[in-house]
Design a protein around this motif. Structure first.
Motif, mmCIF file in Angstrom:
data_model
loop_
_atom_site.group_PDB
_atom_site.id
_atom_site.type_symbol
_atom_site.label_atom_id
_atom_site.label_comp_id
_atom_site.label_asym_id
_atom_site.label_seq_id
_atom_site.Cartn_x
_atom_site.Cartn_y
_atom_site.Cartn_z
ATOM 1 N N GLY A 108 0.965 -1.351 0.228
ATOM 2 C CA GLY A 108 -0.163 -0.256 0.457
ATOM 3 C C GLY A 108 0.642 0.729 -0.088
ATOM 4 N N PHE A 109 0.551 2.539 0.213
ATOM 5 C CA PHE A 109 1.042 3.744 0.357
ATOM 6 C C PHE A 109 2.417 3.764 1.231
ATOM 7 N N ARG A 110 2.152 2.975 2.310
ATOM 8 C CA ARG A 110 2.986 2.978 3.129
ATOM 9 C C ARG A 110 3.855 2.531 3.016
ATOM 10 N N LEU A 111 3.892 1.377 2.233
ATOM 11 C CA LEU A 111 5.060 0.519 2.828
ATOM 12 C C LEU A 111 5.920 0.792 0.710
ATOM 13 N N GLY A 112 5.149 1.670 0.223
ATOM 14 C CA GLY A 112 5.859 2.528 -1.053
ATOM 15 C C GLY A 112 6.426 2.695 -0.241
ATOM 16 N N CYS A 123 6.282 -5.420 10.454
ATOM 17 C CA CYS A 123 4.709 -5.520 10.486
ATOM 18 C C CYS A 123 4.651 -3.690 10.610
ATOM 19 N N GLU A 124 4.010 -3.153 10.074
ATOM 20 C CA GLU A 124 2.918 -1.910 10.061
ATOM 21 C C GLU A 124 2.429 -1.797 10.796
ATOM 22 N N LYS A 125 1.970 -0.710 11.776
ATOM 23 C CA LYS A 125 0.986 -0.434 13.426
ATOM 24 C C LYS A 125 -0.136 -1.090 12.515
ATOM 25 N N PRO A 126 -1.353 -1.161 13.104
ATOM 26 C CA PRO A 126 -1.431 -1.829 14.612
ATOM 27 C C PRO A 126 -1.307 -2.861 14.176
ATOM 28 N N VAL A 127 -0.820 -3.909 14.877
ATOM 29 C CA VAL A 127 -0.572 -5.206 15.165
ATOM 30 C C VAL A 127 -0.846 -6.065 14.682
ATOM 31 N N HIS A 167 -3.023 -8.847 9.821
ATOM 32 C CA HIS A 167 -1.635 -8.754 10.396
ATOM 33 C C HIS A 167 -1.838 -10.648 10.891
ATOM 34 N N LEU A 168 -2.936 -10.880 11.675
ATOM 35 C CA LEU A 168 -2.075 -12.272 12.491
ATOM 36 C C LEU A 168 -1.844 -13.648 11.693
ATOM 37 N N VAL A 219 7.546 -3.423 14.450
ATOM 38 C CA VAL A 219 7.183 -3.545 14.806
ATOM 39 C C VAL A 219 6.953 -1.753 14.097
ATOM 40 N N GLY A 220 6.712 -0.951 13.395
ATOM 41 C CA GLY A 220 6.563 -0.151 13.134
ATOM 42 C C GLY A 220 5.439 1.472 13.610
#
Length: 386
Positions: A9-13, A93-97, A77-78, A121-122
């Motif tokens: 997504g935008f965040r990990l991009g 892993c991006e937040k929230p976990v 996420h889990l 965690v980010g």
């Protein structure tokens, strides 16, 4: 460093670009995302995302990864963390976990089985210069004992509209607004207090992003501001008539196990956004704002300002100089086991606080977290296979 991404997504991009900027050896070799919203941004900056895979399992099986990065919608996420840990990988892993109390307890079981060091965690604000300086002042004894905290995170209307239009508008995907957006802040103050939250009360709801507040009813036809932040998966153009079930304002009060009290306030429709705090100690008060970029510490007896620091935004970071520091620290941790300022345990504790705030809001009652911590600790120290 060879990296695979689940949920581009935008965040990990954006983070992919930050990591690559800091270290040319950072290489995304593959990703799994049916609609990778962050891919165009990476490609525009000349960063390859590697090969597209149909499933996370296929990505993990096909590539030899040094790090698996997870940016999928929160409710996945889990599942994705479990895949990475079971494959023997280090995972970011991006937040929230995770998004529920039940999943928090299940992840605690996974930590008991696989250890605490392989999952990062980010919670990026832990890496910010302002927060580091605050903790340094506290460690020196400048504040004395923390007594109470007043804190808030308020965002611009365009950002609030984004939450009404994005997949995050549904609690079944995001967990809640308090969890999705404010877990950063709750984690910071948990860290300052140094104890777990014990009792919580909260109030809030939707009062701004509702049909009767649509600006077009007052003759304002330019709605471009409310659509200026793009959405990805499950996006909609609706803002004031959105089918969102998240809140647009919330207040909460918290009592910690060591007696510290905190109030926290969030609002999605503020014309001059801020992310500020006042931490009252027996010797001094610390006041700061991540958005406005300052930290002031004033002694109680002398009324002397003993710390007055200003912070300038960096060109690369979206989070007050923290993104590039987090990227550098994560890479050092993966390569050599360097210590990180935030742990999965910290992330789970902040998440449980956010979810308990929402329970208190919905049930209109004070929530006692002690039974939750008992179940959580039992899972965290379990010797059984997760």
């Amino acid at each position: 460093m060879k990296v695979g991404i689940i949920g581009l997504g935008f965040r990990l991009g954006y983070l992919g670009y930050v990591f690559k900027t800091l270290n040319e050896d950072f290489e995304i070799v593959g990703y799994c995302d049916p609609a990778p919203a962050g891919l165009p941004g990476l490609e525009e900056k000349g960063v390859s995302a590697g090969k597209a895979y149909a499933t996370p399992q296929e990505l993990i099986a096909s590539e030899k990864l040094d790090l698996l990065m997870i940016g999928s919608p929160n409710h996945f996420h889990l599942e994705h963390i479990r895949l990475g840990l079971e494959a023997g990988l280090k995972v970011f892993c991006e937040k929230p976990v995770v998004t529920t109390i039940a999943d928090s307890i299940e992840l605690a079981r996974l930590m008991a089985k696989f250890g605490h060091d392989r999952l990062m965690v980010g919670l990026v604000l832990r890496y910010s210069p302002l927060y580091k300086d605050l903790l340094a002042a506290q460690a020196k004894g400048t504040l004395g004992k923390v007594v109470s905290i007043e804190a808030a995170e308020h965002i611009y209307p365009y950002h609030g509209a984004f939450f009404m239009r994005d997949w995050r508008r549904y609690e079944k995907y995001s967990g809640s607004f308090m969890l999705e957006k404010c877990c950063h802040d709750l984690d910071l103050y948990n860290g300052v207090v140094g104890a777990r939250p014990e009792r919580v009360a909260s109030f809030g709801g939707r009062r701004t992003f509702v049909p009767e507040n649509d600006p077009r009813l007052s003759g304002v036809n330019d709605m471009s501001m409310f659509h200026s932040k793009p959405t990805g998966w499950m996006g909609t153009d609706k803002v004031f008539d959105s089918d969102a079930d998240i809140i647009d304002y919330q207040v909460a009060i918290v009592e910690y196990a060591n007696g510290v009290g905190m109030n926290f306030h969030t609002n999605l429709n503020v014309p001059d956004q801020f992310r500020r705090f006042a931490i009252m100690g027996t010797r001094a008060t610390a006041e700061g704002d991540f958005v406005r970029g300052y930290l002031d510490v004033t002694e109680v007896l002398s009324n002397e300002k003993v710390i007055a620091t200003k912070y300038e935004a960096t060109e690369l970071s979206q989070h007050y100089g923290a993104d590039e520091q987090m990227a550098a620290d994560i890479m050092e941790h993966v390569n050599g086991g360097a210590h990180l300022p935030v742990s999965t345990l910290n992330a789970l504790e902040a998440g449980i606080l956010a979810l308990s705030m929402d329970e208190a809001r919905v049930k209109k009652t004070v929530v006692d977290l002690r039974p939750i911590w008992d179940r959580f600790d039992e899972a965290l120290h379990s010797t059984k296979a997760a």
